[in-house]
Design a protein around this motif. Structure first.
Motif, mmCIF file in Angstrom:
data_model
loop_
_atom_site.group_PDB
_atom_site.id
_atom_site.type_symbol
_atom_site.label_atom_id
_atom_site.label_comp_id
_atom_site.label_asym_id
_atom_site.label_seq_id
_atom_site.Cartn_x
_atom_site.Cartn_y
_atom_site.Cartn_z
ATOM 1 N N GLU A 58 0.844 -1.192 0.000
ATOM 2 C CA GLU A 58 0.000 0.000 0.000
ATOM 3 C C GLU A 58 0.877 1.239 0.000
ATOM 4 N N ASN A 59 0.382 2.313 -0.622
ATOM 5 C CA ASN A 59 1.059 3.615 -0.602
ATOM 6 C C ASN A 59 2.464 3.551 -1.181
ATOM 7 N N ILE A 60 2.687 2.667 -2.140
ATOM 8 C CA ILE A 60 4.037 2.470 -2.656
ATOM 9 C C ILE A 60 4.551 3.719 -3.384
ATOM 10 N N GLY A 61 3.645 4.440 -4.068
ATOM 11 C CA GLY A 61 4.046 5.673 -4.734
ATOM 12 C C GLY A 61 4.409 6.759 -3.739
ATOM 13 N N PHE A 62 3.663 6.825 -2.645
ATOM 14 C CA PHE A 62 3.955 7.768 -1.560
ATOM 15 C C PHE A 62 5.362 7.539 -1.030
ATOM 16 N N TYR A 63 5.664 6.266 -0.695
ATOM 17 C CA TYR A 63 6.978 5.947 -0.147
ATOM 18 C C TYR A 63 8.088 6.251 -1.138
ATOM 19 N N ALA A 64 7.882 5.930 -2.417
ATOM 20 C CA ALA A 64 8.936 6.121 -3.411
ATOM 21 C C ALA A 64 9.372 7.581 -3.499
ATOM 22 N N ILE A 65 8.419 8.487 -3.459
ATOM 23 C CA ILE A 65 8.760 9.911 -3.525
ATOM 24 C C ILE A 65 9.459 10.369 -2.248
ATOM 25 N N HIS A 66 8.851 10.081 -1.102
ATOM 26 C CA HIS A 66 9.349 10.677 0.139
ATOM 27 C C HIS A 66 10.642 10.032 0.633
ATOM 28 N N ILE A 67 10.810 8.733 0.447
ATOM 29 C CA ILE A 67 12.052 8.091 0.896
ATOM 30 C C ILE A 67 13.240 8.636 0.114
ATOM 31 N N ASN A 68 13.066 8.808 -1.193
ATOM 32 C CA ASN A 68 14.153 9.340 -2.011
ATOM 33 C C ASN A 68 14.370 10.837 -1.774
ATOM 34 N N ALA A 69 13.296 11.580 -1.591
ATOM 35 C CA ALA A 69 13.433 13.005 -1.291
ATOM 36 C C ALA A 69 14.160 13.215 0.032
ATOM 37 N N ASN A 195 2.006 9.776 7.547
ATOM 38 C CA ASN A 195 1.991 11.189 7.175
ATOM 39 C C ASN A 195 3.147 11.988 7.769
ATOM 40 N N LEU A 196 3.955 11.347 8.630
ATOM 41 C CA LEU A 196 5.098 12.031 9.248
ATOM 42 C C LEU A 196 6.423 11.626 8.610
ATOM 43 N N ILE A 197 6.375 10.892 7.497
ATOM 44 C CA ILE A 197 7.594 10.270 6.964
ATOM 45 C C ILE A 197 8.548 11.257 6.297
ATOM 46 N N SER A 198 8.058 12.343 5.759
ATOM 47 C CA SER A 198 8.966 13.291 5.105
ATOM 48 C C SER A 198 9.853 14.012 6.114
ATOM 49 N N VAL A 199 11.153 14.087 5.815
ATOM 50 C CA VAL A 199 12.075 14.879 6.646
ATOM 51 C C VAL A 199 12.677 16.034 5.850
ATOM 52 N N VAL A 200 12.080 16.342 4.702
ATOM 53 C CA VAL A 200 12.624 17.423 3.869
ATOM 54 C C VAL A 200 12.630 18.737 4.640
ATOM 55 N N LYS A 201 11.520 19.065 5.279
ATOM 56 C CA LYS A 201 11.443 20.313 6.043
ATOM 57 C C LYS A 201 12.435 20.294 7.197
ATOM 58 N N ASP A 202 12.513 19.170 7.918
ATOM 59 C CA ASP A 202 13.440 19.031 9.040
ATOM 60 C C ASP A 202 14.873 19.335 8.591
#
Length: 329
Positions: A58-69, A195-202
Motif C-alpha cells: 500500500e502507498n508504494i508511490g507515496f513511499y517512493a517519492i518521500h524516501i528518495n526526497a 503522514n510524518l515520513i517526510s524529513v525534507v522540512k526538518d
C-alpha cells in the motif's frame, strides 16, 4: 544473506570496489552510510539518490517519492526532479498502475518535484509491485551537508520519533489483529504515522542553521542509522536510551510482535550531527516549526565506542543484521 540491506563488509568487498571510472567532480560518492551522491556543477551541487520500495504494497508511490526526497534533503539540497522504474507482477491490471502513478504524481507535486522520466514494465517472477526511484536535487556549494561530516563532540539530535515507517506499515498489514488487541482508534493513529515520513522540512531547517552531517535512518532503524553515520565519519557514538523518542503506538506494537523498536525502519526521523554551539538553536528552530526534536547523545573520536547508556550502564549497541519489519513480511 538476510532480507534487507546487504551488510557493509560485503558492500566494501564486492560493491565499492567496482564503481567504474573516477571523476573529480564527484564530491561525495558511494560509501558506507552515504545517503546520496554529490556532483559539482560550478557553484551549484547536484545531489542524487536512489532507493527501491520493496517492503510495502500500500502507498508504494507515496513511499517512493518521500524516501528518495529524504535522502537528497539530508545533504541540505532541495529535491527537484524524479525518475522511476515501475515493475509490475503479471497479476497487475491497469487499476494497479493507475494507483501507483497517481500517488507518485500527487506526492511529487506536494514537494515541488517534477517527474522527468523512468520505465514501466510487467516483470515475471514478482508477487507484488516494486517501485525504484531516483531523486535529484540541488544546493549551493557552500550549503552542502555531507553524510560523512560528523565530528567528535557533535551532538546527536533526532527529529520526531523512531520507527514511524515500520509502525505505519505494520498497522496496515495487521489491521484486524491490532484492532482486536488495541482498538480501532489506536490502529488508525498507528497507520496515520505514514503522514510524518517526510524529513525534507526538518533537514532544510537544520542545514540553514549549520550542521555537520544528517542521515535518514531507514532499514535497520535508528540503530543501523547510528552505525552508518559513524562508519561514514570514522567515529563512535554514545546515546542514551531514555532520551530516544518512541511513540506509544510503536512501543505497544513492538511488544506485541516481539520486535526491537531501535531496529525498526525509521523513515520520518532525521539524525543530525550538530556542533555543540549550534545544537540548542537547531532544536529550538525545529520545535518552532512544530517538529519534535530531541538530543540523544554525541559522537566520540574512538570508532570502537558505540554504546547505548541505559539502566544497566553502558552496553554495546550492535548493528542490526536485518530490519525488524522483515520478521512480519
Amino acid at each position: 544473506m538476510l532480507p534487507g540491506k546487504v551488510p557493509p563488509k560485503i558492500l566494501e568487498k564486492l560493491v565499492f570496489t567496482h564503481l567504474g571510472a573516477g571523476d573529480k567532480r564527484v564530491l561525495i560518492g558511494s560509501g558506507k552510510g552515504i545517503d546520496a551522491a554529490a556532483i559539482e556543477f560550478g557553484d551549484r551541487v547536484l545531489v542524487a539518490s536512489t532507493d527501491p520500495i520493496t517492503g510495502a504494497e500500500e502507498n508504494i508511490g507515496f513511499y517512493a517519492i518521500h524516501i528518495n526526497a529524504n535522502d537528497v534533503a539530508t545533504f541540505g539540497a532541495r529535491p527537484r526532479w524524479f525518475l522511476t522504474s515501475i515493475l509490475l507482477p503479471e497479476t497487475a491490471d491497469e487499476a494497479t498502475l493507475k494507483g501507483i502513478v497517481k500517488e507518485l504524481h500527487e506526492n511529487a507535486a506536494s514537494l515541488g518535484v517534477s517527474i522527468v522520466g523512468g520505465h514501466t514494465e510487467v516483470t515475471p517472477g514478482l508477487n507484488r509491485p516494486v517501485v525504484v526511484g531516483t531523486m535529484l536535487g540541488e544546493v549551493n556549494r557552500e550549503m552542502l551537508v555531507t553524510s560523512n561530516g560528523a565530528r567528535p563532540g557533535d551532538v546527536l539530535i533526532v527529529t520526531k520519533w523512531i520507527g514511524l515507517e515500520g509502525t505505519s506499515i505494520i498497522a496496515r498489514k495487521k489491521r484486524d489483529e491490532l484492532e482486536r488487541t488495541f482498538g480501532k482508534k489506536f490502529t488508525d493513529r498507528a497507520g496515520g504515522l505514514i503522514n510524518l515520513i517526510s524529513v525534507v522540512k526538518d533537514a532544510l531547517i537544520a542545514a540553514k542553521i549549520g550542521v555537520n552531517a544528517m542521515h535518514d535512518p531507514t532499514e535497520g532503524g535508528i540503530a543501523n542509522g547510528l552505525h552508518e553515520m559513524a562508519d561514514a565519519a570514522g567515529l563512535g557514538f554514545k546515546v542514551y536510551a531514555d532520551r530516544i523518542p518512541v511513540r506509544e503506538e510503536t512501543l505497544k506494537i513492538c511488544r506485541l510482535y516481539g520486535l526491537d523498536p531501535l531496529a525498526l525502519i525509521s523513515s520520518g526521523a532525521l539524525l543530525i550531527a550538530a556542533p555543540r554551539k549550534n545544537a540548542s538553536t537547531v532544536v529550538s528552530a525545529l520545535e518552532r516549526e512544530g517538529i519534535h526534536a530531541t538530543t540523544i547523545g554525541e559522537f566520540v573520536g574512538n570508532p570502537n565506542v558505540r554504546v547505548l547508556v541505559g539502566e544497566n550502564g553502558e552496553e554495546e549497541l550492535p548493528q542490526p543484521k536485518s530490519d525488524e519489519l522483515w520478521k512480519l513480511i
